[in-house]
Design a protein around this motif. Structure first.
Motif, short mmCIF file in Angstrom:
data_model
loop_
_atom_site.label_atom_id
_atom_site.label_comp_id
_atom_site.label_asym_id
_atom_site.label_seq_id
_atom_site.Cartn_x
_atom_site.Cartn_y
_atom_site.Cartn_z
N PRO A 225 16.53 -35.64 1.87
CA PRO A 225 15.44 -36.00 2.43
C PRO A 225 15.20 -35.71 4.04
O PRO A 225 14.24 -35.71 4.30
N SER A 226 16.09 -36.34 4.39
CA SER A 226 16.40 -36.74 5.55
C SER A 226 15.87 -35.34 6.57
O SER A 226 15.32 -35.48 7.63
N LYS A 227 16.24 -33.97 6.05
CA LYS A 227 16.05 -32.93 6.41
C LYS A 227 15.24 -32.06 6.28
O LYS A 227 14.97 -31.23 6.75
N VAL A 228 14.63 -32.21 4.85
CA VAL A 228 13.54 -31.69 4.72
C VAL A 228 13.03 -31.99 4.58
O VAL A 228 11.67 -31.45 5.22
N MET A 229 12.21 -33.54 4.82
CA MET A 229 11.13 -34.15 5.29
C MET A 229 10.45 -33.79 6.72
O MET A 229 10.93 -35.12 7.75
#
Length: 262
Positions: A225-229
């Motif tokens: 999530p830290s990379k996708v969002m």
């Protein structure tokens, strides 16, 4: 591990999922997110073996299409978005349906597992009540207890089992949302895996190890999530500008809904 390669699903002559490839590992929560109609549920059903599809799908290295229904059912359990019960079953009877899978499984532990599964979803003491008398959120948790009892041990014969959950917290208050997501986390810690279709982006950021972001039947981005969002990714997928922020102490991204604009 569950691996889908070039997964394509067509319904009524229309292609809904276009060449999707993803992996879901044991020990991790894999969340599938995206706007309504993006193909999330269709993808989950195809991976579960509930919809005909093209492409490859393997569960722990085995082609799911070559497994007997009971062989598949003892390694993965599916929570649908909604379930309709036409007859006046008790909660106990609903949960026990999950324990009828496979030859003589848990024959001596049916009562124990039923009670523990209900306690896990915060429904201890509800076993004798009729399913139709419960609220929508309580019914949703009963169905989760049934699914959980179906693959009670996170591993079986040295291989991980997988919970497949379609919007598991959609009808729940915040307390029970956290109860269910923590249950999913414990299942992963026990050696199993979880694939969940999610709409709550904050819960996804809090609990998911991997995030698959879909739009129009295709995967737009995937990863932690830290990379996708990111602001740009969220706007591209949801057609809504929003601000992604981070909690300094944990580094977990979160969404402030009041900053969103169409």
């Amino acid at each position: 591990m569950i691996i889908a390669k070039n997964l394509t699903v067509s319904l009524s002559g229309k292609t809904i999922v276009h060449g999707v490839s993803l992996e879901a590992k044991a020990g991790e929560i894999t969340a599938i997110v995206g706007p309504n109609g993006s193909g999330k549920t269709t993808t989950l059903k195809a991976i579960a073996g509930e919809l005909a599809s093209k492409g490859e799908i393997t569960l722990n290295g085995k082609d799911i299409r070559k497994l007997e229904p009971w062989q598949l059912a003892v390694k993965r359990a599916v929570l649908p978005q909604a379930a309709t019960i036409a007859f006046p079953f008790t909660v106990r009877e609903i949960v026990r349906l999950g324990l009828t899978v496979g030859p003589n499984r848990h024959a001596d532990r049916i009562d124990t597992i039923t009670a523990e599964a209900l306690a896990a979803v915060d429904l201890a003491g509800f076993a004798g009540r009729f399913y139709q008398e419960l609220s929508g959120g309580e019914q949703q948790r009963v169905q989760l207890a049934r699914v959980l009892s179906q693959i009670w041990e996170p591993t079986l014969e040295g291989e991980p089992c997988f919970l497949m959950l379609d919007e598991p917290v959609s009808a729940l208050d915040i307390r029970h949302q956290l109860t269910i997501m923590r249950l999913a986390r414990r299942y992963c810690q026990g050696g199993g895996g979880v694939i969940a279709v999610m709409h709550d982006l904050n819960l996804t950021a809090m609990f998911a190890d991997q995030m698959v972001m879909m739009k129009n039947g295709r995967i737009e981005r995937s990863g932690p999530p830290s990379k996708v969002m990111t602001d740009d990714a969220m706007e591209a997928v949801f057609s809504c500008r929003m601000c992604i922020n981070g909690v300094p102490s944990a580094g977990v991204p979160f969404v402030l809904p009041h900053t969103a604009s169409a």
